[in-house]
Design a protein around this motif. Sequence first.
Motif, mmCIF file in Angstrom:
data_model
loop_
_atom_site.group_PDB
_atom_site.id
_atom_site.type_symbol
_atom_site.label_atom_id
_atom_site.label_comp_id
_atom_site.label_asym_id
_atom_site.label_seq_id
_atom_site.Cartn_x
_atom_site.Cartn_y
_atom_site.Cartn_z
ATOM 1 N N HIS A 121 0.833 -1.195 0.000
ATOM 2 C CA HIS A 121 0.000 0.000 0.000
ATOM 3 C C HIS A 121 0.872 1.252 0.000
ATOM 4 O O HIS A 121 1.881 1.335 0.706
ATOM 5 C CB HIS A 121 -0.876 0.044 1.264
ATOM 6 C CG HIS A 121 -1.950 -0.987 1.284
ATOM 7 N ND1 HIS A 121 -2.984 -1.016 0.385
ATOM 8 C CD2 HIS A 121 -2.169 -2.036 2.139
ATOM 9 C CE1 HIS A 121 -3.786 -2.025 0.667
ATOM 10 N NE2 HIS A 121 -3.308 -2.664 1.710
ATOM 11 N N PRO A 124 -1.643 7.753 1.425
ATOM 12 C CA PRO A 124 -2.451 8.691 0.625
ATOM 13 C C PRO A 124 -1.866 10.095 0.518
ATOM 14 O O PRO A 124 -2.540 10.990 0.006
ATOM 15 C CB PRO A 124 -3.804 8.683 1.346
ATOM 16 C CG PRO A 124 -3.496 8.253 2.745
ATOM 17 C CD PRO A 124 -2.344 7.301 2.636
ATOM 18 N N THR A 129 -6.357 9.008 -4.108
ATOM 19 C CA THR A 129 -7.766 9.225 -3.802
ATOM 20 C C THR A 129 -8.414 10.150 -4.827
ATOM 21 O O THR A 129 -9.644 10.177 -4.954
ATOM 22 C CB THR A 129 -7.923 9.814 -2.398
ATOM 23 O OG1 THR A 129 -7.010 10.908 -2.242
ATOM 24 C CG2 THR A 129 -7.618 8.771 -1.336
ATOM 25 N N LYS A 175 -8.418 2.427 3.192
ATOM 26 C CA LYS A 175 -8.953 2.506 1.827
ATOM 27 C C LYS A 175 -10.392 2.000 1.767
ATOM 28 O O LYS A 175 -11.222 2.553 1.028
ATOM 29 C CB LYS A 175 -8.073 1.704 0.872
ATOM 30 C CG LYS A 175 -6.708 2.328 0.625
ATOM 31 C CD LYS A 175 -5.878 1.436 -0.290
ATOM 32 C CE LYS A 175 -4.511 2.024 -0.551
ATOM 33 N NZ LYS A 175 -3.670 1.156 -1.393
ATOM 34 N N LEU A 179 -11.561 5.302 0.210
ATOM 35 C CA LEU A 179 -11.180 5.357 -1.199
ATOM 36 C C LEU A 179 -12.419 5.135 -2.069
ATOM 37 O O LEU A 179 -12.966 4.024 -2.110
ATOM 38 C CB LEU A 179 -10.108 4.316 -1.521
ATOM 39 C CG LEU A 179 -9.546 4.340 -2.945
ATOM 40 C CD1 LEU A 179 -8.956 5.702 -3.279
ATOM 41 C CD2 LEU A 179 -8.502 3.240 -3.129
#
Length: 296
Positions: A121, A124, A129, A175, A179
């Motif tokens: 991952h 962010p 996003t 997420k 997300l």
Amino acid sequence: MAFLRGLAALALAALIGVGMFLWLTAPAKLPRETRQALSAAAPDTARGERIFLAAGCASCHAAPEAEGDAKLVLAGGMRFPSDFGTFIAPNISPSAQGIGGWTTDDLALALTRGVSPEGRHYYPAFPYTSYIRMEPADIADLKAFLDTLPASEIPSQPHEVGFPFNIRRSLGIWKRMFLRDGWVVADAPAEGRYLVEALGHCGECHTPRNALGATDRSRWLAGAPNPGGEGRIPGITPAQLDWSEDDIAYYLESGFTPDFDSVGGHMAFIVENYGQLPAEDRAAVAAYLKTVPAAD
């Protein structure tokens, strides 16, 4: 015997808990329809440069203090402080230290799902996003342009993030919560919406965030504290920005406000990029901003 049964029950519960955590936090894969669209795309390098500028790739991934053509060497190193630690932009040049070995699918997975080719991952701080709304053809064009840029062998620096935020696997839960690929302003003009909500990722700076670091869509583009701790990023909804569409478009081209003040901070990079885009792109952004619901 009761003790052994209790121990077995605890072990079973722990295994179930670990299994649930791994399932909930598993990195997403690229949807089949996206892969099909990417394989069908005919990459256009010139269009890729336009996407590169609108998405502000060099604004974050060029080396700090880079000027002129040196900004096309995406060696990384720019620092982005936040409440969760300091994130450092990585090398994304077409080299072994960057993304030289990536496929177009790899880039699409990173941009739209925040997942590396190795299945890790991304934080962010990388605005997937927003990029999740990118069209596959634009990603293919962007990849074609990125492959033409100078390579840098400078290694990416590790982020300066402490416990528990350094547990990347937990971002899978984040997420699942935040997300989303839907548009924020559903009835806005499509061209400007795509530039603002997807490529330009304006909301990543101009929208306040909740305690977990996700943008608060109920206050979309209403202004936010500066993550660096100094000052405030202004709101750009009609409630805070009374400029005309021509004023906004001219600011994005020249960096000058209607009061003859000049752009500063990181926004100067944005103006530098948007000043190179076609006039219709700047006009589309201005038209979109006039349609955003006013927010405090």
